[in-house]
Design a protein around this motif. Structure first.
Motif, mmCIF file in Angstrom:
data_model
loop_
_atom_site.group_PDB
_atom_site.id
_atom_site.type_symbol
_atom_site.label_atom_id
_atom_site.label_comp_id
_atom_site.label_asym_id
_atom_site.label_seq_id
_atom_site.Cartn_x
_atom_site.Cartn_y
_atom_site.Cartn_z
ATOM 1 N N SER A 4 -3.530 36.708 15.256
ATOM 2 C CA SER A 4 -4.431 35.661 15.751
ATOM 3 C C SER A 4 -3.927 35.041 17.054
ATOM 4 N N GLY A 5 -2.775 35.506 17.535
ATOM 5 C CA GLY A 5 -2.230 34.988 18.778
ATOM 6 C C GLY A 5 -1.231 33.863 18.598
ATOM 7 N N SER A 6 -0.896 33.518 17.357
ATOM 8 C CA SER A 6 0.106 32.485 17.109
ATOM 9 C C SER A 6 1.506 33.064 17.273
ATOM 10 N N LEU A 7 2.426 32.244 17.769
ATOM 11 C CA LEU A 7 3.770 32.703 18.114
ATOM 12 C C LEU A 7 4.809 31.820 17.458
ATOM 13 N N ASN A 8 5.845 32.429 16.907
ATOM 14 C CA ASN A 8 7.055 31.749 16.449
ATOM 15 C C ASN A 8 8.206 32.374 17.217
ATOM 16 N N ALA A 9 8.954 31.560 17.964
ATOM 17 C CA ALA A 9 10.023 32.107 18.792
ATOM 18 C C ALA A 9 11.251 31.211 18.735
ATOM 19 N N GLN A 10 12.432 31.836 18.806
ATOM 20 C CA GLN A 10 13.703 31.131 18.903
ATOM 21 C C GLN A 10 14.497 31.726 20.049
ATOM 22 N N ILE A 11 15.116 30.848 20.807
ATOM 23 C CA ILE A 11 15.987 31.277 21.899
ATOM 24 C C ILE A 11 17.349 30.649 21.647
ATOM 25 N N LEU A 12 18.376 31.461 21.526
ATOM 26 C CA LEU A 12 19.745 30.989 21.335
ATOM 27 C C LEU A 12 20.546 31.296 22.580
ATOM 28 N N HIS A 13 21.392 30.350 22.981
ATOM 29 C CA HIS A 13 22.236 30.567 24.157
ATOM 30 C C HIS A 13 23.603 29.944 23.900
ATOM 31 N N LEU A 14 24.642 30.727 24.076
ATOM 32 C CA LEU A 14 26.015 30.258 23.932
ATOM 33 C C LEU A 14 26.500 29.807 25.305
ATOM 34 N N LEU A 15 26.541 28.476 25.509
ATOM 35 C CA LEU A 15 26.966 27.943 26.809
ATOM 36 C C LEU A 15 28.454 28.109 27.037
ATOM 37 N N ALA A 16 29.232 27.912 25.985
ATOM 38 C CA ALA A 16 30.682 28.066 26.020
ATOM 39 C C ALA A 16 31.103 28.536 24.631
ATOM 40 N N GLU A 17 32.386 28.773 24.446
ATOM 41 C CA GLU A 17 32.862 29.289 23.163
ATOM 42 C C GLU A 17 32.479 28.372 21.999
ATOM 43 N N ARG A 18 32.443 27.069 22.231
ATOM 44 C CA ARG A 18 32.188 26.111 21.156
ATOM 45 C C ARG A 18 30.842 25.387 21.274
#
Length: 128
Positions: A4-18
């Motif tokens: 139907s065009g609906s979206l579920n999205a996740q974006i993960l980003h590791l900026l630094a080790e912690r």
């Protein structure tokens, strides 16, 4: 994305080790339903997280959640959570305190806040 065009999205980003960031988006057809931004810090003996949910600068509404957990000893962890929400005509905050004690064969937790208290106890019955 569904048919139907609906979206579920996740974006993960590791900026630094912690330090980790996450963005979550959910749409229903062509309209945004939910968006959330998280920042997390993981130290040697503590964890801190800040979550911003459905921010609407023009409408003046937001949900903000902050968590903090600190290891006091190798068996005892203490921390808390603060939830703040704001929308036109309404604003509030809730603070919850938490603790966890881990023994060799059992774990006990306690959460105390405005909504009441919740305790749990888990005991290891055998190796399985």
């Amino acid at each position: 994305m569904d048919n139907s065009g609906s979206l579920n999205a996740q974006i993960l980003h590791l900026l630094a080790e912690r330090i980790r960031t996450k963005a979550v988006f959910q749409t229903h057809q062509a309209k945004f339903v939910t968006w959330q931004f998280d920042g997390e810090y993981r130290g040697d003996d503590c964890t801190a997280t800040l979550t911003l949910g459905n921010p609407d600068l023009l409408g003046g509404s937001v949900i903000l959640v902050a968590h903090f957990l600190q290891s006091i000893t190798s068996r005892l962890v203490l921390g808390g959570e603060m939830v703040y929400h704001r929308r036109p005509g309404e604003e509030g905050a809730i603070l919850t305190l938490a603790g966890k004690y881990t023994a060799s064969k059992w774990v006990a937790t306690l959460n105390v806040g405005y909504g009441g208290a919740h305790a749990s106890y888990y005991h290891k019955a055998n190796e399985q």
